[in-house]
Design an enzyme around this catalytic site. Structure first.
Site, short mmCIF file in Angstrom:
data_model
loop_
_atom_site.label_atom_id
_atom_site.label_comp_id
_atom_site.label_asym_id
_atom_site.label_seq_id
_atom_site.Cartn_x
_atom_site.Cartn_y
_atom_site.Cartn_z
N LYS A 11 -7.92 -18.40 40.65
CA LYS A 11 -6.49 -18.30 40.09
C LYS A 11 -5.44 -18.35 41.38
O LYS A 11 -5.86 -18.33 42.50
CB LYS A 11 -6.27 -17.01 39.23
CG LYS A 11 -7.28 -16.91 37.99
CD LYS A 11 -6.80 -15.75 37.46
CE LYS A 11 -7.61 -15.68 35.90
NZ LYS A 11 -7.32 -14.53 35.08
N TYR A 51 -4.96 -20.47 27.35
CA TYR A 51 -5.01 -19.05 26.99
C TYR A 51 -4.38 -18.85 25.44
O TYR A 51 -4.29 -17.83 25.27
CB TYR A 51 -4.27 -18.28 28.12
CG TYR A 51 -4.96 -17.94 29.19
CD1 TYR A 51 -6.27 -17.31 29.22
CD2 TYR A 51 -4.60 -18.52 30.45
CE1 TYR A 51 -6.90 -16.91 30.53
CE2 TYR A 51 -5.31 -18.28 31.68
CZ TYR A 51 -6.63 -17.36 31.49
OH TYR A 51 -7.21 -17.35 32.79
N HIS A 117 -11.34 -16.23 36.72
CA HIS A 117 -11.58 -16.02 35.56
C HIS A 117 -12.89 -16.48 35.16
O HIS A 117 -13.59 -17.12 36.00
CB HIS A 117 -10.78 -17.45 34.51
CG HIS A 117 -11.00 -17.26 33.32
ND1 HIS A 117 -10.81 -16.55 32.27
CD2 HIS A 117 -12.07 -18.50 32.69
CE1 HIS A 117 -11.46 -16.96 31.11
NE2 HIS A 117 -12.35 -17.98 31.47
P1 CMP Z 1 -8.73 -13.42 32.49
O1 CMP Z 1 -10.24 -12.96 32.31
O2 CMP Z 1 -8.53 -14.93 32.58
O3 CMP Z 1 -8.42 -13.45 30.79
C1 CMP Z 1 -7.14 -13.32 30.24
C2 CMP Z 1 -6.00 -12.88 31.36
O4 CMP Z 1 -4.90 -12.22 31.14
C3 CMP Z 1 -6.73 -11.96 32.59
O5 CMP Z 1 -7.96 -12.31 33.04
C4 CMP Z 1 -5.57 -11.59 33.30
O6 CMP Z 1 -5.44 -12.42 34.27
C5 CMP Z 1 -4.38 -11.50 32.37
N1 CMP Z 1 -3.93 -10.11 31.67
C6 CMP Z 1 -2.73 -9.82 32.19
N2 CMP Z 1 -2.60 -8.34 31.61
C7 CMP Z 1 -3.58 -8.22 30.80
C8 CMP Z 1 -4.26 -7.11 30.04
N3 CMP Z 1 -3.23 -6.07 30.06
N4 CMP Z 1 -5.25 -7.33 29.67
C9 CMP Z 1 -6.15 -8.32 29.99
N5 CMP Z 1 -5.97 -9.29 30.68
C10 CMP Z 1 -4.62 -9.25 31.32
#
Ligand code: CMP
Length: 139
Positions: A11, A51, A117
């Site tokens: 990222k 997303y 991710h």
């Molecule tokens: P990722 O695994 O890429 O999937 C969703 C993304 O949302 C997560 O990683 C974080 O980068 C972002 N994110 C921001 N705030 C939250 C939260 N409270 N819970 C989960 N994901 C979050």
């Protein structure tokens, strides 16, 4: 292909911090083979699409802004049990809760700027990989 591949993004925070090389080294050392890799940048529309599953979540707007704030590295990785093993390697979403030695414990800055991710299922690995790479069937 089911069970053998996962999809990852390094990222914007980790790219900005010059941690691409260190993260790829951890990925290789954990036994993943890189099948496809791309250095690119999402715009807000493409970050929003990627997303879309989170669009009702309170963090969605900030997430889209953050994910389109700078370059990323997208990659398809191969290993037996790829999805689960990669999630073990990266650790919990919130780096404060990630196990020591995991990629997020080492490199993430916050729950949003969490360095990498990793797909959460075989089905999503295919969907997310296809978002960045065509001709996935050759893998
Ligand atoms: P990722 O695994 O890429 O999937 C969703 C993304 O949302 C997560 O990683 C974080 O980068 C972002 N994110 C921001 N705030 C939250 C939260 N409270 N819970 C989960 N994901 C979050």
């Amino acid at each position: 292909m089911a069970g053998k591949v996962t999809f990852t993004m390094i990222k914007p925070d980790a790219v900005e911090s010059n941690n691409i090389g260190a993260i790829l080294q951890k990925i290789n050392e954990a036994g993943f083979r890189i099948l496809a890799m791309k250095y690119t940048k999402l715009n807000s529309e493409s970050a929003g699409q990627f997303y879309a599953v989170h669009k009702e979540r309170p963090f969605y707007g900030d997430l889209v802004k953050y994910m389109s704030s700078g370059p990323i590295v997208a990659a398809i990785l191969e290993k037996d049990n790829a999805v689960a093993d990669f999630r073990d390697l990266i650790g919990a979403t919130d780096p404060a809760k990630a196990a020591p030695g995991t990629i997020r414990a080492l490199f993430a800055k916050s729950i949003e700027a969490n360095a990498v991710h990793g797909s959460d299922s075989d089905e999503n690995a295919l969907i997310e990989g296809s978002f960045f790479f065509s001709q996935l069937e050759r893998f």
